[in-house]
Design a protein around this motif. Structure first.
Motif, PDB file in Angstrom:
ATOM      1  N   TYR A 106      54.755   8.727  46.106  1.00  0.00           N
ATOM      2  CA  TYR A 106      53.808   8.126  47.043  1.00  0.00           C
ATOM      3  C   TYR A 106      54.524   7.764  48.347  1.00  0.00           C
ATOM      4  CZ  TYR A 106      51.011   7.164  42.812  1.00  0.00           C
ATOM      5  OH  TYR A 106      50.298   7.261  41.644  1.00  0.00           O
ATOM      6  N   THR A 107      53.751   7.751  49.443  1.00  0.00           N
ATOM      7  CA  THR A 107      54.242   7.200  50.709  1.00  0.00           C
ATOM      8  C   THR A 107      53.468   5.932  51.077  1.00  0.00           C
ATOM      9  OG1 THR A 107      52.770   8.674  51.935  1.00  0.00           O
ATOM     10  CG2 THR A 107      55.074   9.381  51.674  1.00  0.00           C
ATOM     11  N   ASP A 108      52.398   5.644  50.350  1.00  0.00           N
ATOM     12  CA  ASP A 108      51.544   4.490  50.616  1.00  0.00           C
ATOM     13  C   ASP A 108      51.666   3.488  49.461  1.00  0.00           C
ATOM     14  OD1 ASP A 108      49.230   2.752  50.555  1.00  0.00           O
ATOM     15  OD2 ASP A 108      48.192   4.131  51.899  1.00  0.00           O
ATOM     16  N   LEU A 121      59.990   1.194  28.904  1.00  0.00           N
ATOM     17  CA  LEU A 121      59.371   0.444  29.986  1.00  0.00           C
ATOM     18  C   LEU A 121      59.086   1.420  31.122  1.00  0.00           C
ATOM     19  CD1 LEU A 121      58.530  -2.258  31.281  1.00  0.00           C
ATOM     20  CD2 LEU A 121      60.880  -2.457  32.114  1.00  0.00           C
ATOM     21  N   LYS A 122      57.846   1.437  31.581  1.00  0.00           N
ATOM     22  CA  LYS A 122      57.430   2.366  32.628  1.00  0.00           C
ATOM     23  C   LYS A 122      57.558   1.689  33.990  1.00  0.00           C
ATOM     24  CE  LYS A 122      54.509   4.977  29.565  1.00  0.00           C
ATOM     25  NZ  LYS A 122      53.225   5.602  29.338  1.00  0.00           N
ATOM     26  N   ILE A 123      58.474   2.220  34.777  1.00  0.00           N
ATOM     27  CA  ILE A 123      58.857   1.601  36.043  1.00  0.00           C
ATOM     28  C   ILE A 123      58.386   2.426  37.227  1.00  0.00           C
ATOM     29  CG2 ILE A 123      60.828   0.907  37.474  1.00  0.00           C
ATOM     30  CD1 ILE A 123      62.353   0.423  34.845  1.00  0.00           C
ATOM     31  N   GLY A 124      57.928   1.723  38.243  1.00  0.00           N
ATOM     32  CA  GLY A 124      57.649   2.316  39.545  1.00  0.00           C
ATOM     33  C   GLY A 124      58.643   1.726  40.528  1.00  0.00           C
ATOM     34  N   VAL A 125      59.246   2.564  41.343  1.00  0.00           N
ATOM     35  CA  VAL A 125      60.251   2.113  42.312  1.00  0.00           C
ATOM     36  C   VAL A 125      59.681   2.245  43.712  1.00  0.00           C
ATOM     37  CG1 VAL A 125      62.556   2.506  43.256  1.00  0.00           C
ATOM     38  CG2 VAL A 125      62.134   2.854  40.803  1.00  0.00           C
ATOM     39  N   VAL A 126      59.775   1.171  44.484  1.00  0.00           N
ATOM     40  CA  VAL A 126      59.368   1.226  45.887  1.00  0.00           C
ATOM     41  C   VAL A 126      60.624   1.053  46.733  1.00  0.00           C
ATOM     42  CG1 VAL A 126      58.701  -1.227  45.951  1.00  0.00           C
ATOM     43  CG2 VAL A 126      57.833   0.340  47.689  1.00  0.00           C
ATOM     44  N   GLY A 127      60.889   2.051  47.563  1.00  0.00           N
ATOM     45  CA  GLY A 127      62.088   2.082  48.397  1.00  0.00           C
ATOM     46  C   GLY A 127      63.130   2.997  47.787  1.00  0.00           C
ATOM     47  N   CYS A 128      63.260   4.195  48.315  1.00  0.00           N
ATOM     48  CA  CYS A 128      64.183   5.197  47.754  1.00  0.00           C
ATOM     49  C   CYS A 128      65.395   5.419  48.651  1.00  0.00           C
ATOM     50  CB  CYS A 128      63.435   6.515  47.528  1.00  0.00           C
ATOM     51  SG  CYS A 128      62.144   6.387  46.281  1.00  0.00           S
ATOM     52  N   GLY A 129      65.833   4.376  49.312  1.00  0.00           N
ATOM     53  CA  GLY A 129      67.009   4.461  50.174  1.00  0.00           C
ATOM     54  C   GLY A 129      68.294   4.208  49.412  1.00  0.00           C
ATOM     55  N   GLY A 130      69.298   3.733  50.133  1.00  0.00           N
ATOM     56  CA  GLY A 130      70.650   3.596  49.603  1.00  0.00           C
ATOM     57  C   GLY A 130      70.798   2.733  48.367  1.00  0.00           C
ATOM     58  N   ILE A 131      70.170   1.553  48.332  1.00  0.00           N
ATOM     59  CA  ILE A 131      70.366   0.669  47.177  1.00  0.00           C
ATOM     60  C   ILE A 131      69.766   1.289  45.920  1.00  0.00           C
ATOM     61  CG2 ILE A 131      68.317  -0.805  47.448  1.00  0.00           C
ATOM     62  CD1 ILE A 131      71.886  -1.957  46.482  1.00  0.00           C
ATOM     63  N   ASP A 159      58.104   5.716  48.895  1.00  0.00           N
ATOM     64  CA  ASP A 159      58.929   5.511  50.084  1.00  0.00           C
ATOM     65  C   ASP A 159      58.113   5.916  51.300  1.00  0.00           C
ATOM     66  OD1 ASP A 159      62.162   5.124  50.582  1.00  0.00           O
ATOM     67  OD2 ASP A 159      61.122   6.147  52.221  1.00  0.00           O
ATOM     68  N   ILE A 160      58.243   5.149  52.364  1.00  0.00           N
ATOM     69  CA  ILE A 160      57.477   5.409  53.577  1.00  0.00           C
ATOM     70  C   ILE A 160      57.916   6.698  54.268  1.00  0.00           C
ATOM     71  CG2 ILE A 160      58.971   4.045  55.086  1.00  0.00           C
ATOM     72  CD1 ILE A 160      56.391   3.036  56.470  1.00  0.00           C
ATOM     73  N   VAL A 161      59.143   7.131  54.021  1.00  0.00           N
ATOM     74  CA  VAL A 161      59.658   8.362  54.631  1.00  0.00           C
ATOM     75  C   VAL A 161      59.162   9.564  53.811  1.00  0.00           C
ATOM     76  CG1 VAL A 161      61.721   9.677  55.257  1.00  0.00           C
ATOM     77  CG2 VAL A 161      61.708   7.173  55.510  1.00  0.00           C
ATOM     78  N   PRO A 162      58.334  10.411  54.390  1.00  0.00           N
ATOM     79  CA  PRO A 162      57.825  11.566  53.643  1.00  0.00           C
ATOM     80  C   PRO A 162      58.975  12.433  53.101  1.00  0.00           C
ATOM     81  CG  PRO A 162      56.623  11.299  55.699  1.00  0.00           C
ATOM     82  CD  PRO A 162      57.799  10.344  55.752  1.00  0.00           C
ATOM     83  N   GLY A 163      58.869  12.790  51.838  1.00  0.00           N
ATOM     84  CA  GLY A 163      59.856  13.654  51.206  1.00  0.00           C
ATOM     85  C   GLY A 163      61.034  12.952  50.573  1.00  0.00           C
ATOM     86  N   ARG A 164      61.274  11.699  50.933  1.00  0.00           N
ATOM     87  CA  ARG A 164      62.441  11.003  50.385  1.00  0.00           C
ATOM     88  C   ARG A 164      62.316  10.791  48.881  1.00  0.00           C
ATOM     89  NH1 ARG A 164      64.534   5.606  53.078  1.00  0.00           N
ATOM     90  NH2 ARG A 164      65.380   7.055  54.605  1.00  0.00           N
ATOM     91  N   ALA A 165      61.144  10.378  48.422  1.00  0.00           N
ATOM     92  CA  ALA A 165      60.954  10.167  46.976  1.00  0.00           C
ATOM     93  C   ALA A 165      61.160  11.477  46.220  1.00  0.00           C
ATOM     94  CB  ALA A 165      59.565   9.592  46.704  1.00  0.00           C
ATOM     95  N   GLU A 166      60.579  12.550  46.727  1.00  0.00           N
ATOM     96  CA  GLU A 166      60.729  13.857  46.080  1.00  0.00           C
ATOM     97  C   GLU A 166      62.188  14.287  46.018  1.00  0.00           C
ATOM     98  OE1 GLU A 166      58.504  13.110  48.423  1.00  0.00           O
ATOM     99  OE2 GLU A 166      56.536  13.747  47.713  1.00  0.00           O
ATOM    100  N   SER A 167      62.946  14.014  47.082  1.00  0.00           N
ATOM    101  CA  SER A 167      64.351  14.429  47.120  1.00  0.00           C
ATOM    102  C   SER A 167      65.201  13.676  46.093  1.00  0.00           C
ATOM    103  CB  SER A 167      64.936  14.246  48.518  1.00  0.00           C
ATOM    104  OG  SER A 167      65.133  12.878  48.813  1.00  0.00           O
ATOM    105  N   MET A 168      64.743  12.517  45.644  1.00  0.00           N
ATOM    106  CA  MET A 168      65.489  11.760  44.638  1.00  0.00           C
ATOM    107  C   MET A 168      65.521  12.486  43.294  1.00  0.00           C
ATOM    108  SD  MET A 168      66.929   9.043  45.762  1.00  0.00           S
ATOM    109  CE  MET A 168      67.245   9.872  47.314  1.00  0.00           C
ATOM    110  N   LYS A 169      64.490  13.260  43.008  1.00  0.00           N
ATOM    111  CA  LYS A 169      64.462  14.007  41.746  1.00  0.00           C
ATOM    112  C   LYS A 169      65.622  15.006  41.701  1.00  0.00           C
ATOM    113  CE  LYS A 169      59.504  13.684  41.005  1.00  0.00           C
ATOM    114  NZ  LYS A 169      58.300  14.417  40.591  1.00  0.00           N
ATOM    115  N   GLU A 170      65.783  15.769  42.769  1.00  0.00           N
ATOM    116  CA  GLU A 170      66.884  16.732  42.853  1.00  0.00           C
ATOM    117  C   GLU A 170      68.234  16.007  42.834  1.00  0.00           C
ATOM    118  OE1 GLU A 170      68.540  19.780  46.184  1.00  0.00           O
ATOM    119  OE2 GLU A 170      66.379  19.880  45.778  1.00  0.00           O
TER     120      GLU A 170
END
Length: 155
Positions: free
Chosen positions: A66-68, A6-16, A38-49
């Motif tokens: 994405y940020t948009d 299943l190919k998932i897109g996640v919106v919101g890369c914060g705590g939950i 995620d609206i915060v630039p760089g937050r989505a990318e940081s999740m990979k690491e």
């Protein structure tokens, strides 16, 4: 197809997402995270690491970031959207996702009003797509006992 993911897109890369959803996805062989937003630039990318360092997982390696949200939801590879945003965004993002032909898994609560929850339900029915809202407490022993008691007419 047993090997289809299943190919998932996640919106919101914060705590939950970081401490609950990603924890689960890192252990699942039947999902592929294809996009993060995620609206915060760089937050989505940081999740990979973070996924590599914390869970020794490559589950996010191929995810586009994405940020948009409006650009994110156009991604043709996304089959299902996991909504991990602040509560007031649950309904608008769920409705847009369903209208875009995506299934939706949403963190609780459904929305901030009955009217917004009804919009989510209507969009799901119109699109013929699954709308699932997190109800993790339904599997606790106490919840199961209450369900059995209700079914038995004990209240």
């Amino acid at each position: 197809m047993a090997d289809k993911k299943l190919k998932i897109g996640v919106v919101g890369c914060g705590g939950i997402f970081k401490w609950a959803h990603l924890t689960a996805y890192a252990r699942m062989d039947n999902v592929e995270i294809v996009a993060l937003c995620d609206i915060v630039p760089g937050r989505a990318e940081s999740m990979k690491e973070f996924a590599h360092a914390t869970y020794n997982s490559d589950v996010l390696d191929n995810a586009r970031c994405y940020t948009d949200f409006d650009e994110f939801i156009k991604d043709p590879d996304i089959e299902s959207v996991d909504i991990c945003t602040p509560n007031y965004l649950h309904s608008p993002f769920a409705v847009k996702s369903l209208e875009a032909g995506k299934h939706v898994f949403c963190e609780k609560p459904d929305s901030v009003s009955v009217e917004d929850t009804e919009k989510m339900k209507a969009a799901s029915e119109k699109a013929g797509k699954v709308l699932m809202v997190m109800r993790n407490n339904r599997h606790t022993d106490a919840a199961k006992k209450l369900k059995r008691m209700a079914d038995a007419g004990e209240f």
